[in-house]
Design a protein around this motif. Sequence first.
Motif, PDB file in Angstrom:
ATOM      1  N   THR A  60       0.983  -1.156   0.352  1.00  0.00           N
ATOM      2  CA  THR A  60       0.218  -0.214  -0.126  1.00  0.00           C
ATOM      3  C   THR A  60       0.645   1.089   0.242  1.00  0.00           C
ATOM      4  N   ALA A  61       0.570   2.186  -1.053  1.00  0.00           N
ATOM      5  CA  ALA A  61       0.698   3.345  -0.871  1.00  0.00           C
ATOM      6  C   ALA A  61       0.555   4.748   0.572  1.00  0.00           C
ATOM      7  N   SER A  62      -0.535   3.427   1.090  1.00  0.00           N
ATOM      8  CA  SER A  62      -0.584   4.678   2.150  1.00  0.00           C
ATOM      9  C   SER A  62       0.197   4.249   3.397  1.00  0.00           C
ATOM     10  N   PHE A  63       1.413   3.019   3.413  1.00  0.00           N
ATOM     11  CA  PHE A  63       1.455   2.772   4.653  1.00  0.00           C
ATOM     12  C   PHE A  63       2.024   3.757   5.374  1.00  0.00           C
ATOM     13  N   ASP A  64       2.015   4.729   5.576  1.00  0.00           N
ATOM     14  CA  ASP A  64       3.119   6.220   6.886  1.00  0.00           C
ATOM     15  C   ASP A  64       1.802   6.324   7.155  1.00  0.00           C
ATOM     16  N   CYS A  65       0.450   6.001   7.138  1.00  0.00           N
ATOM     17  CA  CYS A  65      -1.314   5.694   8.457  1.00  0.00           C
ATOM     18  C   CYS A  65      -0.381   4.797   9.525  1.00  0.00           C
ATOM     19  N   ILE A  66       1.093   4.063   9.600  1.00  0.00           N
ATOM     20  CA  ILE A  66       1.273   2.545   9.913  1.00  0.00           C
ATOM     21  C   ILE A  66       1.110   3.371  12.227  1.00  0.00           C
ATOM     22  N   PRO A  67       0.576   3.533  13.283  1.00  0.00           N
ATOM     23  CA  PRO A  67       0.195   4.015  13.885  1.00  0.00           C
ATOM     24  C   PRO A  67       1.255   3.930  14.285  1.00  0.00           C
ATOM     25  N   LEU A  68       2.915   4.922  14.686  1.00  0.00           N
ATOM     26  CA  LEU A  68       3.750   3.908  15.479  1.00  0.00           C
ATOM     27  C   LEU A  68       3.968   5.308  16.478  1.00  0.00           C
ATOM     28  N   VAL A  69       5.134   5.007  17.749  1.00  0.00           N
ATOM     29  CA  VAL A  69       5.406   5.706  18.909  1.00  0.00           C
ATOM     30  C   VAL A  69       6.934   6.252  18.591  1.00  0.00           C
ATOM     31  N   TRP A  70       6.841   7.629  18.449  1.00  0.00           N
ATOM     32  CA  TRP A  70       8.461   8.339  18.448  1.00  0.00           C
ATOM     33  C   TRP A  70       9.365   8.953  19.042  1.00  0.00           C
ATOM     34  N   SER A  71       8.004   9.406  20.288  1.00  0.00           N
ATOM     35  CA  SER A  71       8.585   9.917  21.890  1.00  0.00           C
ATOM     36  C   SER A  71       8.227   9.441  22.600  1.00  0.00           C
ATOM     37  N   SER A  72       8.564   9.377  24.122  1.00  0.00           N
ATOM     38  CA  SER A  72       8.294   8.903  25.485  1.00  0.00           C
ATOM     39  C   SER A  72       6.880   9.468  25.436  1.00  0.00           C
ATOM     40  N   ARG A  73       5.940   8.486  26.422  1.00  0.00           N
ATOM     41  CA  ARG A  73       4.621   8.525  26.394  1.00  0.00           C
ATOM     42  C   ARG A  73       3.925   8.308  27.265  1.00  0.00           C
ATOM     43  N   PRO A  74       2.552   8.016  27.954  1.00  0.00           N
ATOM     44  CA  PRO A  74       2.552   7.093  28.710  1.00  0.00           C
ATOM     45  C   PRO A  74       1.798   5.665  27.917  1.00  0.00           C
ATOM     46  N   VAL A  75       1.893   4.900  28.262  1.00  0.00           N
ATOM     47  CA  VAL A  75       1.007   3.544  27.647  1.00  0.00           C
ATOM     48  C   VAL A  75      -0.418   2.850  28.681  1.00  0.00           C
TER      49      VAL A  75
END
Length: 333
Positions: free
Chosen positions: A199-214
């Motif tokens: 998919t050309a929409s792979f960029d919508c993958i929901p990744l975390v890039w900074s520290s945040r509460p989970v």
Amino acid sequence: RRAAIGHLGKGNKAGGMERSFTIQAPRLLVAKRARRFPLVTLLCLVAASVARPACLAQQALPASRQPPPPAAGGSNVDVVVARTADGQLTTRMTGDIVELTGRLLLLERPGGSVAELPAERIVSYETQWTAAYDQAREALADRVYATAASRLQEAIRGDRRRWAQRLMIAVFVRCQLNLGDLPRAVAAFEVLLKSDPQTASFDCIPLVWSSRPVSIDQRRAAGRWLQASTPAVRLIGASWLLATADRAAAAAELERLAKESPDNVAALAVAQLWRLKLVTVDDQAAQRVRRQAEALPFPLRGGSYFLWGQMLWRLGRGDEAAAALLRVPIHYP
């Protein structure tokens, strides 16, 4: 209505890299380092911090840059602009788009023949869209995400073209992230991947890039994703677990993905591992992150640019850090 989608492939589509960062480190350091850097640097860092990211792909695109999905089936006269095989010229073709993936576009011409165009040659295309999707775009522009999600579901059900449904699902993923419904966002992303693995929409993958509460629920869900058969889903699980007590398992999975996965997944796994090295960063590491970021397809670079900017800041290179961090809200608003 008719609307155009521009620059597939290597274009300026910024779908999955969105501003939901909260750039906490620079904001906290402004007062402490005010004497060390020019005022313009500090202003740039504060400007970057208002982009509020913690998870890139956390906020829906502005309406003007979203891929608009289509009308409720039927025959449309679609317009496709593509580069010629030698790349020197562009050509304009009309017909019905019958398929659009990350690999190719199929256009049924008025005489019944089907033109097969590689995705990298597509400059733009234009088709008919639904009223439901227009309403979803308006709701997204107003940040009324619950309404947008409802209208998107209506638009997906009302359209018979699978390629158009996939475009809407990508927007739905971002919408669910804004609503805080991570499991539903990941489930929609899995549907997208199964329908079009490239998919050309792979960029919508929901990744975390900074520290945040989970949250506990998110951690449990991420633990399940870490065991998934799909590499991209395991990448999501590892990303969300990397700042939790399951850090060791997440890092081990990222190492495996970096060695054994398809290109985009492997490159993003390598980028995610840099999150573990922010404290001990040196100049060489910062340069490697920049090179790796620029080797990624443009829509996937936002997270790496954010990490690169954080590294430069920790190294005391304020002007360069500001320039790097500002790439995120500028290129991935």
